[in-house]
Design a protein around this motif. Structure first.
Motif, mmCIF file in Angstrom:
data_model
loop_
_atom_site.group_PDB
_atom_site.id
_atom_site.type_symbol
_atom_site.label_atom_id
_atom_site.label_comp_id
_atom_site.label_asym_id
_atom_site.label_seq_id
_atom_site.Cartn_x
_atom_site.Cartn_y
_atom_site.Cartn_z
ATOM 1 N N ILE A 93 0.842 -1.203 0.000
ATOM 2 C CA ILE A 93 0.000 0.000 0.000
ATOM 3 C C ILE A 93 0.877 1.254 0.000
ATOM 4 N N LYS A 94 1.909 1.222 0.806
ATOM 5 C CA LYS A 94 2.812 2.374 0.878
ATOM 6 C C LYS A 94 3.414 2.694 -0.478
ATOM 7 N N ASP A 139 -10.321 2.817 -6.430
ATOM 8 C CA ASP A 139 -8.991 3.364 -6.232
ATOM 9 C C ASP A 139 -8.987 4.902 -6.229
ATOM 10 N N VAL A 140 -9.949 5.465 -5.536
ATOM 11 C CA VAL A 140 -10.060 6.919 -5.451
ATOM 12 C C VAL A 140 -9.352 7.384 -4.179
ATOM 13 N N LYS A 141 -8.369 8.244 -4.341
ATOM 14 C CA LYS A 141 -7.591 8.669 -3.174
ATOM 15 C C LYS A 141 -7.732 10.161 -2.889
ATOM 16 N N VAL A 147 -13.050 11.694 3.603
ATOM 17 C CA VAL A 147 -14.261 11.325 4.335
ATOM 18 C C VAL A 147 -14.020 11.652 5.792
ATOM 19 N N THR A 148 -14.931 12.407 6.379
ATOM 20 C CA THR A 148 -14.734 12.789 7.772
ATOM 21 C C THR A 148 -16.064 12.692 8.525
ATOM 22 N N LEU A 154 -3.639 13.457 -1.948
ATOM 23 C CA LEU A 154 -4.291 14.029 -0.771
ATOM 24 C C LEU A 154 -3.403 14.944 0.051
ATOM 25 N N ARG A 194 2.326 1.854 -3.449
ATOM 26 C CA ARG A 194 1.317 2.368 -4.382
ATOM 27 C C ARG A 194 0.941 3.812 -4.046
ATOM 28 N N TYR A 195 0.828 4.072 -2.764
ATOM 29 C CA TYR A 195 0.443 5.413 -2.343
ATOM 30 C C TYR A 195 1.509 6.435 -2.735
ATOM 31 N N ALA A 233 -12.259 2.522 -2.164
ATOM 32 C CA ALA A 233 -11.204 1.513 -2.345
ATOM 33 C C ALA A 233 -11.405 0.754 -3.656
#
Ligand SMILES: Nc1ncnc2c1ncn2[C@@H]1O[C@H](COP(=O)(O)OP(=O)(O)OP(=O)(O)O)[C@@H](O)[C@H]1O
Ligand SMILES: [Mg+2]
Lengths: 127, 209
Positions: A12-13, A59-61, A65-66, A22, A15-16, A56
């Motif tokens: 994940i790291k 794949d929207v980053k 969301v809060t 963000l 890919r991020y 997810a």
């Protein structure tokens, strides 16, 4: 069954780090899920999980969301406010997993508010 | 409120509103002694004696300095979260305690008779963690989940989760990325299932865990 492993986190790291958006605040939209007692007992947790799943899966980053407290429309919970960058916020009410996924596709990604589920258009200061 | 993990989410929202930076959730299932207990401990601004007394009262909401002039919000709103959990616990032969110290924090404790017919199941505790970490990723969440299988099972199970440990492993990558939140949810729910398998508590309580 999924287990959280260091390997998974590494993937994940990587890919991020290749795609991060963000971090510098240029996000597409912000979604606020109302999480007072009224919202939680009406299903806010399911709505939030469903939205996170939709993000997810696609794949929207760049959608934040809060959570916020009670919005004062307890009988209309679960509610969410969708703020597309540069547009008036839209408050949605009586949501469930299916409705939030439709809002994700049509409004957050497609840019067209789902009028059927909307409570008030453009009055962000009523909560 | 359908299940205990929803109550936990609701109580943790109080902690978040109180400015907590750390929330510790403890869940202990002890079928051998017919006890199910949970606690939520925070380091928020706490409550003074007056607020503490009233917090267990339905129809009380205290908005603190946010609403010095008793705005319409304060008049209209009433607090239900704490009274609902207190009622759920006492109806199930359990106990309820709320301890708080202004400036230090608050601890809420609720217990239930494990086998009481009205005792709500734990439910999706993974989704509760997902919701908290998604809504307020800056806060440190610690979860302890313990099962004491009792003499019939002869085994116990302990599980811990600490969002700060996860953040450390992630480095620069934010903890509230959708796929990380889903992994956390699934990992916690898997751990709960494994614990129940190991201690056979699911069978013993007719799957009402
Ligand atoms: N962890 C906490 N720290 C500080 N104050 C708290 C805490 N938990 C509750 N309180 C105080 O007790 C009041 C009552 O809490 P309760 O959860 O019952 O209602 P509420 O949060 O005000 O509204 P609702 O839960 O119905 O959305 C709160 O308004 C707050 O002033
Ligand atoms: Mg509350």
């Amino acid at each position: 069954m999924q287990r959280l492993t260091i390997d998974d986190l590494k993937k994940i790291k990587e890919r991020y780090e290749a795609t991060f958006t963000l971090r510098h605040g240029n996000h597409r939209a912000r979604v606020i899920i109302h999480m007072g007692t009224c919202g939680i007992s009406a299903g806010a947790r399911t709505v939030m999980s469903a939205l996170v799943e939709a993000l997810a899966e696609n794949d929207v980053k760049d959608v934040i969301v809060t959570a916020s407290g009670c919005a004062g429309f307890c009988s209309k919970e679960p509610m969410a406010t969708v703020e597309i960058t540069g547009q008036a916020p839209v408050k949605y009410c009586q949501l469930d997993a299916v409705k939030i996924k439709r809002i994700f596709t049509e409004h957050i990604m497609g840019g067209d508010a789902v009028q059927e589920y909307a409570l008030v258009m453009g009055s962000e200061n009523s909560y | 409120m359908e299940d205990l993990s929803l109550h936990i989410l609701d109580i943790a929202e109080n902690s978040i509103n109180a400015g907590a930076t750390k929330i510790v959730i403890r869940i202990a299932e002890d079928p051998g002694s017919d006890n199910y207990s949970l606690s939520v401990e925070d380091n928020g601004h706490g409550m003074d004696g007056g607020v503490l007394l009233k917090a267990e009262d339905p129809f009380f909401t205290y908005d603190g300095d946010k609403n010095k002039s008793k705005s319409k919000k304060q008049k209209k709103r009433f607090g239900l979260g704490i009274p609902l959990l207190k009622q759920a616990a006492t109806e199930c032969g359990g106990e309820f305690r709320l301890d708080s110290e202004p400036g230090k924090g608050t601890t809420l404790f609720a217990s239930f008779r494990f086998g009481h017919i009205d005792r709500k199941p734990l439910g999706n505790i993974g989704a509760t963690m997902l919701s908290m970490m998604c809504g307020h990723p800056e806060i440190r969440y610690v979860l302890f989940y313990d099962i004491n299988g009792g003499p019939a099972s002869g085994s116990s199970f302990h599980y811990g989760f600490d969002s700060d440990a996860l953040k450390e492993a992630l480095g620069e990558t934010p903890v509230n990325l959708p796929e990380i939140l889903l992994m956390v949810r699934d990992a916690i729910n898997t751990a709960v299932m494994e614990g129940r398998d190991q201690t056979k508590t699911a069978i013993k309580s007719h799957n009402r865990v």
